[in-house]
Design an enzyme around this catalytic site. Sequence first.
Site, PDB file in Angstrom:
ATOM      1  N   ARG A 161      10.262  51.398 -46.020  1.00  0.00           N
ATOM      2  CA  ARG A 161       9.156  51.049 -45.074  1.00  0.00           C
ATOM      3  C   ARG A 161       8.205  49.909 -45.532  1.00  0.00           C
ATOM      4  NH1 ARG A 161      11.558  53.878 -41.928  1.00  0.00           N
ATOM      5  NH2 ARG A 161      10.992  55.727 -40.793  1.00  0.00           N
ATOM      6  N   GLU A 191       5.398  46.527 -37.057  1.00  0.00           N
ATOM      7  CA  GLU A 191       6.648  46.421 -36.490  1.00  0.00           C
ATOM      8  C   GLU A 191       6.257  46.458 -35.041  1.00  0.00           C
ATOM      9  OE1 GLU A 191       9.537  48.857 -38.072  1.00  0.00           O
ATOM     10  OE2 GLU A 191       9.356  48.246 -40.131  1.00  0.00           O
ATOM     11  N   HIS A 207      14.413  46.373 -38.352  1.00  0.00           N
ATOM     12  CA  HIS A 207      14.561  47.605 -38.279  1.00  0.00           C
ATOM     13  C   HIS A 207      15.788  48.253 -38.101  1.00  0.00           C
ATOM     14  CE1 HIS A 207      12.070  51.320 -39.740  1.00  0.00           C
ATOM     15  NE2 HIS A 207      13.049  51.575 -39.658  1.00  0.00           N
TER      16      HIS A 207
HETATM   17  C1  DGY Z   1      14.634  56.298 -40.183  1.00  0.00           C
HETATM   18  O1  DGY Z   1      15.366  57.157 -39.692  1.00  0.00           O
HETATM   19  O2  DGY Z   1      13.405  56.591 -40.671  1.00  0.00           O
HETATM   20  C2  DGY Z   1      15.081  55.025 -40.038  1.00  0.00           C
HETATM   21  O3  DGY Z   1      13.895  54.060 -40.815  1.00  0.00           O
HETATM   22  C3  DGY Z   1      15.016  54.496 -38.639  1.00  0.00           C
HETATM   23  O4  DGY Z   1      13.986  54.502 -38.060  1.00  0.00           O
END
Ligand code: DGY
Length: 325
Positions: free
Chosen positions: A237, A266, A285
């Site tokens: 993240r 984002e 992402h």
């Molecule tokens: C998640 O599943 O948390 C990935 O980052 C995709 O959003």
Amino acid sequence: MKKQVVLYKKLSPLLMARLHEQTEVTLIENLDAQGLAKLRDALPRAHGLLGASLKLDAELLDLAPNLQAIASVSVGVDNYDIRYLTERRILLSNTPDVLTETTADTGFALILATARRVVELANMIREGNWTRNIGPTHFGSDVHGKTLGIIGMGRIGEALAQRGHFGFGMPVIYHSQSPKPAVEQRFNAHYRSLPEMLQQADFVCLTLPLTAQTAGLIGAEQFALMRPESIFINISRGKVVDEAALIEALRAGQIRAAGLDVFEREPLNQDSPLLQLNNVVATPHIGSATHETREAMARCAVDNLLAALAGRRPGNLVNVRAWKA
Ligand code: DGY
């Protein structure tokens, strides 16, 4: 009477049919202003929610007094206030496992792309600048045999270690909340403190979740410990990293390059300094974003939601205390 589900993510026809069979569905196609208004209208009658990429805070959840379950189409659950959900006994489920390998593939794509300067040099051809044989100014660095550092040795960390150890002959070092003997045995991996890991790894890869403890974990002090030839990879993240400090470290040559799939905000702003730097490979992402995996995640979320609404414990329950209560 069928339970009411608010869906804020499009599903395949097959999964839509399954949901329609057992529930009344309100579909929010886009989370734009109009979609959010529709969501607010639908929340008062919702028993279940299914979707991703939406911060569901107490203000929104208070519009849904009948809510019993949320099925997130993600492994990360940083968009949810788990304590608040548990207080209200709303079951939160996520979709781990099915995305592990795909997300580790993304990590490795970024490792290779940054080390071998794939994007920069592919753009050089497109821009008509391949006019003679390339020389040392265009050389990258090896991946095989280099030290792979993994921060957060969960499922995705392990899948990355597997690729590095078996595929690329990389010594693996890792940092996590506690040492993991099984992982050490399988990948001949070695536990390191965070400073040791930052000093020793050629590739520092973040695979840990965003929590109150991990927010801002990597900042100026940590980049200062890395070596000028090290490469930083983030598939966890964006908020785990102080992005301004990362930009500074890249500009100052404190680290060689960064491969980033996640960002503080984002979508990433077009005028982010990250996009001006040749030694940054930025992807939008895409961690789990393949046709196969996104369908598997959606299937898993539908299973979780239908189980919860039928009074069964969902397979991937996040807030177990809500179930026990
Ligand atoms: C998640 O599943 O948390 C990935 O980052 C995709 O959003």
